[in-house]
Design a protein around this motif. Sequence first.
Motif, PDB file in Angstrom:
ATOM      1  N   ASP A 161       0.695  -1.143  -0.244  1.00 39.57           N
ATOM      2  CA  ASP A 161       0.010  -0.149  -0.146  1.00 39.57           C
ATOM      3  C   ASP A 161       1.019   1.203   0.093  1.00 39.57           C
ATOM      4  O   ASP A 161       0.502   2.203  -0.596  1.00 39.57           O
ATOM      5  CB  ASP A 161      -0.904  -0.077   1.372  1.00 39.57           C
ATOM      6  CG  ASP A 161      -2.406  -0.914   1.081  1.00 39.57           C
ATOM      7  OD1 ASP A 161      -2.245  -1.552  -0.091  1.00 39.57           O
ATOM      8  OD2 ASP A 161      -3.177  -0.794   1.841  1.00 39.57           O
ATOM      9  N   VAL A 162       1.917   1.283   0.786  1.00 41.97           N
ATOM     10  CA  VAL A 162       2.690   2.402   0.826  1.00 41.97           C
ATOM     11  C   VAL A 162       3.698   2.733  -0.440  1.00 41.97           C
ATOM     12  O   VAL A 162       3.855   3.758  -1.061  1.00 41.97           O
ATOM     13  CB  VAL A 162       3.942   2.226   2.070  1.00 41.97           C
ATOM     14  CG1 VAL A 162       4.754   3.272   1.996  1.00 41.97           C
ATOM     15  CG2 VAL A 162       3.018   2.320   3.346  1.00 41.97           C
ATOM     16  N   ASN A 163       4.086   1.569  -1.013  1.00 39.11           N
ATOM     17  CA  ASN A 163       4.761   1.560  -2.285  1.00 39.11           C
ATOM     18  C   ASN A 163       3.795   2.003  -3.534  1.00 39.11           C
ATOM     19  O   ASN A 163       4.443   2.741  -4.347  1.00 39.11           O
ATOM     20  CB  ASN A 163       5.371   0.390  -2.716  1.00 39.11           C
ATOM     21  CG  ASN A 163       6.608  -0.193  -1.618  1.00 39.11           C
ATOM     22  OD1 ASN A 163       7.148   0.631  -1.055  1.00 39.11           O
ATOM     23  ND2 ASN A 163       6.725  -1.477  -1.469  1.00 39.11           N
ATOM     24  N   GLN A 186      -3.004  -9.534   0.051  1.00 38.79           N
ATOM     25  CA  GLN A 186      -3.658  -8.669   1.260  1.00 38.79           C
ATOM     26  C   GLN A 186      -2.570  -8.897   2.228  1.00 38.79           C
ATOM     27  O   GLN A 186      -2.733  -7.733   3.041  1.00 38.79           O
ATOM     28  CB  GLN A 186      -4.857  -9.738   1.492  1.00 38.79           C
ATOM     29  CG  GLN A 186      -6.125  -9.550   0.474  1.00 38.79           C
ATOM     30  CD  GLN A 186      -6.542  -8.290   0.357  1.00 38.79           C
ATOM     31  OE1 GLN A 186      -6.215  -7.226   0.997  1.00 38.79           O
ATOM     32  NE2 GLN A 186      -7.611  -7.885  -0.605  1.00 38.79           N
ATOM     33  N   ILE A 187      -1.949  -9.759   2.736  1.00 37.77           N
ATOM     34  CA  ILE A 187      -0.992  -9.652   4.026  1.00 37.77           C
ATOM     35  C   ILE A 187       0.109  -8.571   3.487  1.00 37.77           C
ATOM     36  O   ILE A 187       0.567  -7.912   4.217  1.00 37.77           O
ATOM     37  CB  ILE A 187      -0.584 -10.988   4.356  1.00 37.77           C
ATOM     38  CG1 ILE A 187      -1.885 -11.850   4.834  1.00 37.77           C
ATOM     39  CG2 ILE A 187       0.351 -10.815   5.717  1.00 37.77           C
ATOM     40  CD1 ILE A 187      -1.482 -13.198   5.050  1.00 37.77           C
ATOM     41  N   ASP A 188       0.614  -8.835   2.480  1.00 42.75           N
ATOM     42  CA  ASP A 188       1.678  -8.113   2.000  1.00 42.75           C
ATOM     43  C   ASP A 188       1.419  -6.487   1.845  1.00 42.75           C
ATOM     44  O   ASP A 188       2.303  -5.749   2.010  1.00 42.75           O
ATOM     45  CB  ASP A 188       2.226  -8.492   0.583  1.00 42.75           C
ATOM     46  CG  ASP A 188       3.157  -9.854   0.710  1.00 42.75           C
ATOM     47  OD1 ASP A 188       3.587 -10.136   1.650  1.00 42.75           O
ATOM     48  OD2 ASP A 188       2.774 -10.354  -0.275  1.00 42.75           O
ATOM     49  N   ARG A 189       0.123  -6.099   1.763  1.00 42.46           N
ATOM     50  CA  ARG A 189      -0.313  -4.739   1.675  1.00 42.46           C
ATOM     51  C   ARG A 189      -0.002  -4.384   3.280  1.00 42.46           C
ATOM     52  O   ARG A 189       0.217  -2.842   3.095  1.00 42.46           O
ATOM     53  CB  ARG A 189      -1.751  -4.808   1.293  1.00 42.46           C
ATOM     54  CG  ARG A 189      -2.273  -4.847   0.093  1.00 42.46           C
ATOM     55  CD  ARG A 189      -3.803  -4.959  -0.088  1.00 42.46           C
ATOM     56  NE  ARG A 189      -4.422  -3.285   0.537  1.00 42.46           N
ATOM     57  CZ  ARG A 189      -5.347  -3.522   1.155  1.00 42.46           C
ATOM     58  NH1 ARG A 189      -6.260  -4.656   1.278  1.00 42.46           N
ATOM     59  NH2 ARG A 189      -5.886  -2.489   1.626  1.00 42.46           N
ATOM     60  N   ILE A 210      -6.443  -7.620   4.973  1.00 44.34           N
ATOM     61  CA  ILE A 210      -4.967  -7.682   5.633  1.00 44.34           C
ATOM     62  C   ILE A 210      -5.165  -8.072   7.117  1.00 44.34           C
ATOM     63  O   ILE A 210      -4.273  -9.153   7.351  1.00 44.34           O
ATOM     64  CB  ILE A 210      -4.534  -5.935   5.815  1.00 44.34           C
ATOM     65  CG1 ILE A 210      -4.330  -5.350   4.477  1.00 44.34           C
ATOM     66  CG2 ILE A 210      -3.308  -6.238   6.644  1.00 44.34           C
ATOM     67  CD1 ILE A 210      -4.265  -3.937   4.593  1.00 44.34           C
ATOM     68  N   ARG A 211      -5.998  -7.697   7.931  1.00 43.12           N
ATOM     69  CA  ARG A 211      -6.126  -8.194   9.260  1.00 43.12           C
ATOM     70  C   ARG A 211      -6.752  -9.463   9.510  1.00 43.12           C
ATOM     71  O   ARG A 211      -6.121 -10.384  10.151  1.00 43.12           O
ATOM     72  CB  ARG A 211      -7.050  -7.096  10.168  1.00 43.12           C
ATOM     73  CG  ARG A 211      -6.472  -5.606  10.025  1.00 43.12           C
ATOM     74  CD  ARG A 211      -5.003  -5.379  10.003  1.00 43.12           C
ATOM     75  NE  ARG A 211      -4.738  -4.116   9.955  1.00 43.12           N
ATOM     76  CZ  ARG A 211      -3.331  -3.594   9.708  1.00 43.12           C
ATOM     77  NH1 ARG A 211      -2.407  -4.392  10.087  1.00 43.12           N
ATOM     78  NH2 ARG A 211      -3.223  -2.326   9.295  1.00 43.12           N
ATOM     79  N   ALA A 212      -7.621  -9.966   8.489  1.00 40.43           N
ATOM     80  CA  ALA A 212      -8.040 -11.445   8.703  1.00 40.43           C
ATOM     81  C   ALA A 212      -6.857 -12.105   8.217  1.00 40.43           C
ATOM     82  O   ALA A 212      -6.678 -13.338   8.578  1.00 40.43           O
ATOM     83  CB  ALA A 212      -9.248 -11.524   7.796  1.00 40.43           C
ATOM     84  N   LYS A 244     -13.150   6.296  -7.182  1.00 39.43           N
ATOM     85  CA  LYS A 244     -13.602   5.546  -5.924  1.00 39.43           C
ATOM     86  C   LYS A 244     -12.507   4.500  -5.202  1.00 39.43           C
ATOM     87  O   LYS A 244     -11.901   3.700  -6.116  1.00 39.43           O
ATOM     88  CB  LYS A 244     -14.819   4.779  -6.314  1.00 39.43           C
ATOM     89  CG  LYS A 244     -15.274   4.001  -5.159  1.00 39.43           C
ATOM     90  CD  LYS A 244     -16.712   3.394  -5.258  1.00 39.43           C
ATOM     91  CE  LYS A 244     -17.149   2.704  -4.143  1.00 39.43           C
ATOM     92  NZ  LYS A 244     -18.469   1.815  -4.602  1.00 39.43           N
ATOM     93  N   PRO A 245     -11.855   4.897  -4.085  1.00 37.72           N
ATOM     94  CA  PRO A 245     -10.713   4.152  -3.879  1.00 37.72           C
ATOM     95  C   PRO A 245     -10.968   2.668  -3.193  1.00 37.72           C
ATOM     96  O   PRO A 245     -12.142   2.228  -2.872  1.00 37.72           O
ATOM     97  CB  PRO A 245     -10.168   5.001  -2.484  1.00 37.72           C
ATOM     98  CG  PRO A 245     -11.472   5.608  -1.996  1.00 37.72           C
ATOM     99  CD  PRO A 245     -12.404   6.172  -3.212  1.00 37.72           C
ATOM    100  N   GLY A 246      -9.908   1.801  -3.359  1.00 39.65           N
ATOM    101  CA  GLY A 246     -10.041   0.436  -2.993  1.00 39.65           C
ATOM    102  C   GLY A 246      -9.771   0.234  -1.462  1.00 39.65           C
ATOM    103  O   GLY A 246     -10.145   0.911  -0.933  1.00 39.65           O
ATOM    104  N   GLY A 247      -9.007  -0.911  -1.525  1.00 44.83           N
ATOM    105  CA  GLY A 247      -8.623  -1.275   0.124  1.00 44.83           C
ATOM    106  C   GLY A 247      -9.371  -2.391   0.551  1.00 44.83           C
ATOM    107  O   GLY A 247      -9.834  -3.214  -0.390  1.00 44.83           O
ATOM    108  N   ASP A 248      -9.453  -2.735   1.731  1.00 43.03           N
ATOM    109  CA  ASP A 248     -10.034  -3.986   2.305  1.00 43.03           C
ATOM    110  C   ASP A 248     -11.705  -3.929   1.844  1.00 43.03           C
ATOM    111  O   ASP A 248     -12.263  -3.043   2.110  1.00 43.03           O
ATOM    112  CB  ASP A 248      -9.753  -4.066   3.787  1.00 43.03           C
ATOM    113  CG  ASP A 248      -8.525  -4.475   4.089  1.00 43.03           C
ATOM    114  OD1 ASP A 248      -7.831  -5.028   3.201  1.00 43.03           O
ATOM    115  OD2 ASP A 248      -8.042  -3.957   5.187  1.00 43.03           O
TER     116      ASP A 248
END
Length: 434
Positions: free
Chosen positions: A49-51, A412-415, A388-390, A117-121
């Motif tokens: 996500d940061v990259n 998802q974890i790498d994010r 990510i958290r799950a 419209k932004p993505g994410g979890d």
Amino acid sequence: MASFKIEGGHKLNGTITPQGAKNEVLQILCAVLLTPEKVTVHNVPDIIDVNKLIFILGELGVKVEKLSSNSYAFQADEVNLGYLESPEFKRDGSSLRGSIMLVGPMLARFGKGYIPKPGGDKIGRRRLDTHFEGFTNLGAFFRYNKEESFYGVEAEELFGTDMLLDEASVTGTANILMAAVLATGTTTIYNAACEPYIQQLCKMLNSMGANITGVGSNLLTIIGVDTLGGCEHTVLPDMIEIGSWIGVAVMTRSALTIKNVSWENLGQIPNVFAKLGIEFEKIGDDIFIPEQESYEIQNYIDGSVLTVSDAPWPGFTPDLLSIVLVIATQAKGTVLIHQKMFESRLFFVDKLIDMGAKVILCDPHRATVIGQNFESTLKATTMTSPDIRAGISLLIAALSAKGTSIIHNIEQIDRGYENIEARLKSIGAKIERI
């Protein structure tokens, strides 16, 4: 698509240093757009996500210099405003929820900000109303292209005003704050989020020449200034990752030291883990978790079942409820997990039930966990990470389970977690990326 192969049931031992805080650095990186001068940021985590956000800044014309593995210099003195309305930005921005925080600084400095419209979890409804209501309160004109799901705000000048946020949104507070620092006059934001990461953003902006008072409270006062300058900023350790490493130690019944955790910024996290019966020691600014063969959930003083729920800071962060739920599966006792903010975040419990956990999903927001006190350990299985958290919670469950588990969709974890398999291997975990 990559997967993790985890051989569970092994005790771990060693020392871990937490990465920089994902939720802070996404705000900090957007703030570099507020000045044409150089901004240096340290303790930047190397995560997807940061990259992605650093890539978007580069496409915007920000000069990006990598100083070391976790330090960068940014200079936004030749911003390419045309990129904001390009098909490339609509593609790049839509893959990252944190891209919404580009709008505030762009609006403040250049008079316009756009975002797809932004993505994410996929953890439930995450509305953007708070952000855009704040911008329009400052005098911006809002427009929305429904066909392309493309949002925009424009203003020749922003003017300070008093506003009461409809929710204590962290990203909403950050976005409005970054717009208000260059507005004409004084802005007050009541019901502002006051997380340590918002406090860090305020400290950074003040070091750039902003005038923000009330930092750490839910009432921020911002006296607008004409320009901001460069600065140097160090990101806090990630409290969610710290909680995740506590979960790793507890579920594998291992001794683990977590270095440089910034105790004063952990809030309720130590208290909640203590209520689950988890032992730990404060050694300087480190946390030491000893080997613990059993841990017992505390009931309330009247004997009723403990509830662990999320709330805006200084309440318990929703990002750690998944970790608490996994830990509770092997505790002695029963706990009710109440996820108030997101209606889809508990749906991963079906994977834990497949592994032998005793969890009753009461509704989309509540789950009752009946701990098994390690008398019946979790069984290995094949599963997919939904967010990510799950994802990290399932990874912790797999590390404690008997046998070999496979976790798919580990992007998802790498994010959110930097180099997670190498760091786990360094403390003795049997994990490989396939």
